[in-house]
Write an enzyme that holds these catalytic residues in place. Structure first.
Site, PDB file in Angstrom:
ATOM      1  N   HIS A  64       0.827  -1.214   0.000  1.00  0.00           N
ATOM      2  CA  HIS A  64       0.000   0.000   0.000  1.00  0.00           C
ATOM      3  C   HIS A  64       0.867   1.273   0.000  1.00  0.00           C
ATOM      4  O   HIS A  64       0.734   2.106  -0.904  1.00  0.00           O
ATOM      5  CB  HIS A  64      -0.990  -0.025   1.157  1.00  0.00           C
ATOM      6  CG  HIS A  64      -1.646   1.297   1.435  1.00  0.00           C
ATOM      7  ND1 HIS A  64      -2.493   1.906   0.543  1.00  0.00           N
ATOM      8  CD2 HIS A  64      -1.555   2.147   2.498  1.00  0.00           C
ATOM      9  CE1 HIS A  64      -2.905   3.069   1.049  1.00  0.00           C
ATOM     10  NE2 HIS A  64      -2.340   3.229   2.234  1.00  0.00           N
ATOM     11  N   GLU A  93       1.061   6.040  12.459  1.00  0.00           N
ATOM     12  CA  GLU A  93      -0.317   5.690  12.766  1.00  0.00           C
ATOM     13  C   GLU A  93      -0.448   4.218  13.190  1.00  0.00           C
ATOM     14  O   GLU A  93      -1.130   3.907  14.153  1.00  0.00           O
ATOM     15  CB  GLU A  93      -1.178   5.955  11.515  1.00  0.00           C
ATOM     16  CG  GLU A  93      -2.620   5.494  11.613  1.00  0.00           C
ATOM     17  CD  GLU A  93      -3.539   6.550  12.211  1.00  0.00           C
ATOM     18  OE1 GLU A  93      -3.039   7.607  12.606  1.00  0.00           O
ATOM     19  OE2 GLU A  93      -4.757   6.287  12.291  1.00  0.00           O
ATOM     20  N   ASP A  94       0.227   3.318  12.478  1.00  0.00           N
ATOM     21  CA  ASP A  94      -0.037   1.889  12.655  1.00  0.00           C
ATOM     22  C   ASP A  94       1.044   1.100  13.385  1.00  0.00           C
ATOM     23  O   ASP A  94       0.859  -0.081  13.646  1.00  0.00           O
ATOM     24  CB  ASP A  94      -0.245   1.222  11.272  1.00  0.00           C
ATOM     25  CG  ASP A  94      -1.476   1.760  10.557  1.00  0.00           C
ATOM     26  OD1 ASP A  94      -2.306   2.396  11.243  1.00  0.00           O
ATOM     27  OD2 ASP A  94      -1.605   1.558   9.349  1.00  0.00           O
TER      28      ASP A  94
END
Ligand code: MN
Length: 749
Positions: A64, A93-94
């Protein structure tokens, strides 16, 4: 989504490496500096961080960010900093890594971009996907700091839309709707036309799968026929262009599925009618930018030699580029089959800007010096609004949407300067767009040399001149006819700024006055004052005092002292304050006509004058001012209401309530009253300035309000001025009548 055949980890590894290679290869072919090392480091960092994580589709997560980096680089045209930020965009973020980690490894700039991208995830721009104004606000705030954040976010969204098939259906629907609502228009505004079209088509596909399939099918079916029509049309043009020795690409412009559907829906026409309106695009090569314009017009001329030109549909976006940077020459001609065909003519450079937007623009710029492009002006407007702490997030969203989604108009200043404004913008918007001071003092405008009021709505192509006056003050009502967020913000600031010092001044005046007359500053006294001056609260009282709209006269002292002592009130106490006096001077008493009931001429009521009324009220039907011939009428509350003798209502009162009529005489003139003057005449250049100058400068009369309307050569002007008495108004009217062009000037009752 059907499951992919299982892959060995080696195969998967190779697929990832291949995907990344494509990003690098594309980057190396671009005009950007070759900073491969940092891109490779960012890739390895992200790959390590997302290790073992898979997307819903089952693919390794790292694919991605690689895809987002590829879009950012090859479809938007961004450079190494953005490619790195795109590769790292989901790391903070992840995963466990922080912005500080990114900064340590990749420096401040990339860390800032990643931080911006992390901040705006969630809410409207994230997977949680609910429309939240606050997040929109955040996005735009980030955007005005670095446009690349929003461009990378756009790439992120595009990839998510391309892979939306693997999402749960309820999520698909939500994300598609949001994309159509906010991302596609934003892409349009940023000049990313290809991305905008793809986002629209993808959203449409998930929102209306049946219609999407049907239209796609119809496009396929009509392909052969369309190709034949296009070839008939284009052959003679191509022949001519070849003769001219041009190197060019010519192709039929296909309408997108979404835009076909949109047209079918909004115009209620069948597929065939929409689809038959096709267009041709000619993109020519040209190394010398200064020759582009003349080549465009040479092609234009060649085409109009072959086909009949539609007289109203030539669009010159070269001389006047669109706000998002779009440049091209458009014309519409009658094709051999009798249908109108649009032809778009562009140079290669213009084409890149048209398809890739401003990012492509940067490619043609040398060095860092970024000029004040329209887009930057727009971004600055957003920053202006955001810097102002006042608006709530929702208000902000509304004002901003106005600018973001409204179609645009282009207007000119008298100097030929170009302004791009949202449709519905008024003269006042232009004034504020040019300068805050122009906006605040704007009294009217001239549109195409005709006098128009502030609220006049502009059309594209108008030439707009702003007329100002120093005596003009901004009014809260103006906001209703402002269309730009910038003007609204500037107006609000001006209103706030104007009011506060006046209130403070008034507060001081009130306190000093009360003290000097030994009147206590208590509730009873203040509420008496509020009632006397018809104002709702103490702040407004102070404001009007400070603005000298009202004056504290000595006549108030007695009743205020009484008020401070006693709370009792009623008709009797009200009557007491009349202070009716005998007067031997009857000279000013109006002589009643013989056939009218007698007016009590034995007592003359002295009118202690103050603008808002003091010991009397001004009748609203005729609004007399000091110096007018008037009479008093004692109303049911025991107040003396002053009517002009000429007032029709006064005639009725005299006939019916003779016993309640009192003769009056104007006494102390402590303030000023509002008089309404109507002026009309033949409009000519400069007449308004002359008028305003005469009134405010030479006569030193305070203009409170000015309404001007021009119909063709005639203008109508309603003027409200503050004057001490009627003699001033009479002098004013006489003077105004002496201005060349003025037909009449008279006071209106
Ligand atoms: Mn992402």
């Amino acid at each position: 989504m059907e499951s992919k055949p299982a892959m060995t980890s080696q195969e998967e590894e190779r697929m990832i490496e291949d995907a990344f290679r494509e990003v690098l290869d594309g980057y190396l072919k671009s005009n950007h500096r070759k900073k491969v090392e940092i891109i490779e480091r960012a890739y390895h960092f992200a790959k390590e961080a997302h290790k073992g994580i898979r997307r819903r589709s089952g693919e390794p997560y790292i694919l991605h960010p690689i895809a987002v980096a590829k879009i950012a680089s090859q479809e938007i045209g961004l450079g190494s900093t953005s490619i790195c930020a795109a590769l790292l965009h989901d790391v903070v973020e992840d995963t466990e890594y922080t912005v500080e980690d990114i900064e340590q490894h990749f420096g401040k700039k990339i860390a800032q971009l990643v931080e911006g991208l992390t901040k705006i995830s969630g809410g409207i721009f994230g997977d949680k996907a609910s429309l939240q104004a606050e997040n929109f606000r955040k996005l735009l705030l980030t955007m005005s700091e670095d446009i690349r954040v929003v461009l990378i976010k756009m790439a992120d969204r595009l990839h998510n839309m391309r892979t939306l098939g693997s999402m749960a259906p309820n999520k698909q629907y939500k994300i598609a709707g949001e994309t159509l609502y906010i991302y596609a228009p934003l892409a349009h505004r940023l000049g990313l036309f290809e991305i905008k079209t793809e986002l629209e088509d993808l959203s449409f596909k998930y929102e209306h799968p049946a219609a999407y399939a049907r239209i796609s099918e119809q496009i396929r079916e009509s392909e052969a026929r369309r190709a034949a029509v296009y070839s008939d049309f284009s052959a003679p043009i191509k022949e001519k262009l070849d003769e001219m020795g041009l190197v060019y690409d010519a192709k039929a412009r296909l309408k997108s599925v979404y835009s076909i559907w949109n047209k079918m829906e909004t115009k209620h026409v069948p597929f065939k009618e929409v689809y038959d309106l096709y267009a041709m695009r000619i993109v020519f090569d040209c190394d010398d930018q200064s020759k582009e314009k003349s080549i465009c017009w040479a092609i234009y001329s060649a085409i109009t030699d072959i086909y009949k030109l539609h007289p109203d549909r030539t669009r010159d976006w070269i001389a006047v580029p669109k706000a998002n940077g779009y440049q091209a020459l458009h014309l519409t001609v009658m094709g051999p089959d009798g249908n109108w065909v649009e032809v778009q003519i562009r140079s290669r450079r213009m084409d890149e800007i048209a398809e890739k937007g401003f990012a492509a623009h940067w490619k043609y710029k040398i060095g860092e010096g970024d000029e004040e492009s329209e887009l930057n002006v727009w971004l600055k407007t957003i920053k202006d609004i955001l810097d102002n702490p006042e608006p709530s997030a929702i208000d902000f969203l509304d004002t901003l949407k106005l600018n973001l989604f409204a179609s645009e108009i282009v207007v000119f200043t008298p100097k030929g300067e170009l302004l791009t404004l949202p449709a519905g913008a008024t003269v006042l918007d232009v004034a504020f767009a040019l300068h805050s001071q122009l906006g605040i003092h704007c009294i009217a405008g001239k549109v195409n040399h005709k006098l128009v009021p502030l609220s006049h709505k502009l059309s594209s192509g108008d030439q707009v001149e702003v007329l100002t006056s120093k005596s003009q003050n901004p009014l809260p009502e103006w906001e209703a006819f402002l269309a730009t967020a910038k003007a609204k913000t500037r107006l609000r600031q001006a209103l706030r700024k104007n009011r506060q010092p006046v209130v403070a001044e008034g507060k001081k005046m009130l306190e000093q006055w009360l003290e000097s007359h030994s009147i206590p500053d208590n509730n009873a006294v203040i509420s008496k004052l509020l009632g006397t001056f018809h104002v709702p609260n103490r702040e407004e009282l102070c404001y009007q005092l400070g603005a000298e709209e009202i004056v504290l006269g000595d006549f108030l002292v007695k009743s205020l002292k009484k008020q401070a002592e006693t709370q009792s009130s009623g008709l009797l106490s009200k009557l007491l304050k009349f202070n009716l006096k005998s007067s031997s001077k009857n000279a000013q008493t109006p002589k009643p006509a013989a056939d009218k009931p007698q007016i009590n001429t034995k007592e003359t009521y002295e009118l202690h004058y103050d603008e808002n009324g003091s010991n009397f009220k001004i009748a609203e039907c005729c609004c007399p001012i000091p110096g007018d011939e008037v009479m008093g009428f004692i109303d049911d509350n025991g107040d003396v209401v002053v009517h002009a003798l000429t007032c029709p209502r006064a005639q009725v009162l005299k006939a019916g309530f003779g016993s309640r009529i009192v003769a009056t005489s104007w006494q102390k003139v402590a303030g000023k009253s509002l008089a309404h003057v109507h002026i009309d005449g033949i409009d000519r250049l400069g007449i308004l300035q002359e008028l305003i100058q005469m009134i405010s400068t030479h006569l030193a009369i305070d203009i409170r309000k000015l309404d001007i309307e021009a119909h063709d050569e005639v203008f109508d002007c309603d003027l409200w001025v503050r004057v001490g008495d009627v003699s001033v108004v009479n002098a004013l009217c006489e003077k105004v009548r002496s201005i060349n062009g003025v037909q009449s000037a008279a006071r209106i009752h």
